[in-house]
Design an enzyme around this catalytic site. Structure first.
Site: not given
Ligand code: PLP
Length: 388
Positions: A151, A200, A237, A325
């Site tokens: 990412n 999503g 749900t 993050c």
């Molecule tokens: N895995 C990767 C490679 C991501 O880039 C991300 C979000 O940035 C996630 C997991 C986490 O996904 P979510 O934001 O849907 O929890």
């Protein structure tokens, strides 16, 4: 001022068609998909329709898809679910040092519970070597998990080769495809994948919904206990509007993926070339060719990523210094550290991620604005003045 959004790896806008499809399942067809009356059955039908789309885009069967609350839950589900279900067989997990925190933090937790985790290093481009995976396998290995594409730096991993290693040893193989679903072709059989996470909001769908692909026959314990939704694999749900949105988003992505990959790759390459040629002492992070069509990650010496980000933001251009993050912490990114980037360069890194609505004009504007910002920041940078 027209704003330019180049942070699609953090999240994407919800496509208007997706929002429209979801609305009906909030205001009209609002039934609980577990209810037996017509409201419930309409909702259930819509969920199953989405499941068909989700399965079809990765070459899976609909019954192999479990809808979750997103990538983080899917990753947690895999690691904790396989650890619990397979602890009679072993306690060893193999993953990479450049995974998303949803994987790395879950591994850290499992280490406190008696599991042992091998974090494989990567080369200067962020690639995991399938031979390293093979060498790390022990008779206690129960899970191998390597992300499809990173990412932060956009490197696409050799998933089919790693999957072949896992298959040859009879070990479950998971890939975090949060950054690739709907952007790159995925075929779970060709990749030898048993488990796959997706989300999503990275594919023009809503936030808070995702999926986990679980190959038929894979032993995995549920994360959530309660009702018998999702074939008893995930209680709670069912998030009908979210899942309807996810299905519609995936359907749209499938239709345009090929063309968009070509279009965005061309814009990406123009951006890389335009920035590189006008900013001295800059370098591209990630693999030059094996990279996501929408990802540019550059390090610019003698300037702080945050200073560039904030100045770009004042010009209406939204980018990221690392993954969303980690952008609030001052720790250098674990991914940039893993590719061996010196800490000073890691602090001068920017991630620019393109999307469906990114235009040629926007890319040209960034190529004009960013080098000027770098010049200004360097003019007041003691590091730049003192450079050798
Ligand atoms: N895995 C990767 C490679 C991501 O880039 C991300 C979000 O940035 C996630 C997991 C986490 O996904 P979510 O934001 O849907 O929890």
């Amino acid at each position: 001022m027209d704003r330019i959004y180049l942070d699609h790896a953090a999240t994407t806008p919800v496509a208007p068609e997706v929002a429209q499809a979801m609305l009906a399942y909030m205001t009209q067809n609002y039934g609980n998909a577990s209810s037996l009356h017509s409201f419930g059955q309409e909702a259930k039908e819509a969920v199953e329709n989405s499941r068909d789309h989700a399965a079809s885009i990765i070459g899976a069967k609909p019954e192999e898809i479990v809808f979750t609350s997103g990538g983080t839950e899917s990753d947690n589900f895999v690691f904790k679910g396989v650890a619990l279900a397979r602890k009679d067989k072993g306690n060893h997990i193999i993953t990479s040092a450049i995974e998303h925190h949803a994987v790395l933090e879950t591994c850290k937790f499992l280490e406190t519970q008696g599991f042992s985790v091998t974090y494989l290093g990567v080369d200067e481009y962020g690639l995991v070597d399938p031979d390293d995976v093979k060498k790390a396998v022990t008779d206690k290995t129960i899970l191998i998990s390597i992300m499809h594409a990173n990412n932060e730096i956009g490197t696409i991993e050799p998933i089919a080769d790693i999957g072949a290693v896992a298959r040859d040893h009879g070990i479950y193989f998971h890939t975090d495809a949060v950054q690739t679903l709907g952007h790159c072709p995925i075929d779970v059989d060709a990749l030898h994948v048993d488990l796959l996470s997706a989300s999503g909001h990275k594919v023009y769908g809503p936030k808070g919904v995702g999926m986990l692909y679980i190959r038929k026959g894979t032993r995995i314990a549920p994360l959530l206990h309660g009702g018998d939704q999702e074939r008893r694999r995930r209680a709670s749900t069912i998030n009908v509007p979210g899942i309807v949105g996810f299905g519609r988003a995936v359907e749209l992505a499938k239709g345009e993926m090929k063309e968009e990959a070509v279009r965005q790759s061309a814009l990406r390459d123009r951006l890389i070339e335009g920035l590189h040629s006008s900013i001295e002492d800059s370098r591209l992070n990630g693999h030059p060719a094996k990279r996501l069509p929408n990802n540019v990650n550059i390090s610019i010496a003698y300037v702080e990523g945050e200073a560039m980000l904030l100045t770009l933001d004042m010009s209406g251009i939204a980018v990221s210094t690392g993954s969303a993050c980690t952008s609030s912490s001052l720790e250098p990114s674990h991914v940039l550290a893993a590719i061996g980037l010196p800490i000073e360069l890691a602090h001068g890194s920017l991630r620019l991620t393109l999307g469906r609505n990114t235009t040629n004009h926007e890319i040209e504007r960034v190529i004009e604005v960013l080098p000027a910002i770098v010049r200004k920041l360097r003019a007041i940078s003691p590091l730049y003045q003192r450079r050798a």
